[in-house]
Write a protein that holds these residues in place. Structure first.
Motif, PDB file in Angstrom:
ATOM      1  N   HIS A  66       0.855  -1.192   0.000  1.00 60.04           N
ATOM      2  CA  HIS A  66       0.000   0.000   0.000  1.00 60.04           C
ATOM      3  C   HIS A  66       0.884   1.233   0.000  1.00 60.04           C
ATOM      4  O   HIS A  66       2.078   1.162   0.281  1.00 60.04           O
ATOM      5  N   ASP A  68       0.689   5.186   1.781  1.00 57.22           N
ATOM      6  CA  ASP A  68      -0.081   5.845   2.843  1.00 57.22           C
ATOM      7  C   ASP A  68      -0.897   6.996   2.258  1.00 57.22           C
ATOM      8  O   ASP A  68      -0.435   7.715   1.378  1.00 57.22           O
ATOM      9  N   HIS A 123       4.790   0.240  -0.030  1.00 57.68           N
ATOM     10  CA  HIS A 123       5.542  -0.531   0.949  1.00 57.68           C
ATOM     11  C   HIS A 123       4.642  -1.613   1.548  1.00 57.68           C
ATOM     12  O   HIS A 123       3.415  -1.591   1.357  1.00 57.68           O
TER      13      HIS A 123
HETATM   14 FE   LIG Z   1       2.122   2.331   5.445  1.00 64.01          FE
END
Ligand SMILES: [Fe+2]
Ligand SMILES: O=C(O)CCC(=O)C(=O)O
Length: 174
Positions: A66, A68, A123
Motif C-alpha cells: 500500500h 499511505d 511498501h
Molecule cells: Fe504504510
C-alpha cells in the motif's frame, strides 16, 4: 490526537511543517502553499502495528502492499525485528532498522499536491517465524473537508517551456 495527546500532536505537526516547507522550497514554490492547501483543521492519528510470530511467514503478509494516504507518515520501527519493505523497480527491498531513527514516508496527499513529483512509495510489512514485531505509525493528513489538488498549473509550465525548447522538468527539478 490534538485533544488526546497535545504534546505529541504539536511535536509532529512542527516536524511535518519543516519537511513540507523544505519540499515546496525545493520546487521553488511559495513556502506555505502545500500547507495552506491542507487547511487549518489538519488531522493526525497514530496506529500501533503488532505482528505476532507466524510459523509460515512466506505465506502470510503482515501488511499488504500500500501507499499511505497521508501528507507525511512518521514510522517508528521495531528496535530488533526488521519487516518493512519498499517497492522499487518492481523489486522489494528491506528498509534497514536504524536505532532511534524515524522512517518518514511521503503520502498520497503530498504526491497529489506536487503533481506526482514527490512519490508516495509502495511498501508492505512481512512477518517473522519466531519473533513478534511492533511498530508505531503517525499519519498526518489534510483537513478532511479540503479538496486536494496539484498546487500549480503544470500544463502552463509545459507549454511555456515547450516554446523555449526546454523540458518541464527544468521548472520543477528538485
Ligand atoms: Fe504504510
Ligand atoms: O509496520 C510497518 O513496518 C509498516 C507500517 C505501515 O506501513 C503503516 O502502518 O501504514
Amino acid at each position: 490526537m490534538q485533544e488526546y495527546c497535545p504534546t505529541v500532536y504539536r511535536k509532529y505537526k512542527a516536524e511535518t511543517e519543516v519537511i513540507i516547507k523544505a519540499m515546496t522550497n525545493s520546487l521553488n514554490l511559495e513556502e506555505d502553499c502545500f500547507l495552506n492547501e491542507c487547511g487549518e483543521r489538519d488531522v493526525m492519528f497514530l496506529r500501533f502495528n503488532y505482528y505476532p510470530p507466524c510459523p509460515m511467514p512466506d505465506h502470510v503478509l503482515g501488511l499488504k502492499p500500500h501507499a499511505d494516504g497521508s501528507t507525511i507518515t512518521f514510522l517508528l520501527q521495531d528496535k530488533l525485528v526488521q519487516g518493512l519493505q519498499g517497492l522499487k523497480y518492481d523489486q522489494w527491498f528491506k528498509v534497514p532498522i536504524i536505532l532511534d531513527a524515524l522512517v518518514i514516508n511521503v503520502g498520497d496527499q503530498t504526491e497529489i499536491l506536487s503533481n506526482g513529483i514527490f512519490r508516495s512509495p509502495i511498501h508492505r510489512a512481512v512477518i517473522n517465524s519466531e519473533k513478534e514485531r511492533l511498530t508505531v505509525a503517525i499519519f498526518c493528513l489534510a483537513d478532511s473537508e479540503k479538496e486536494i489538488k496539484p498546487v500549480k498549473n503544470y500544463s502552463e509550465i509545459y507549454f511555456q517551456y515547450y516554446h523555449q525548447g526546454k523540458r518541464p522538468i527544468e521548472a520543477s527539478k528538485i
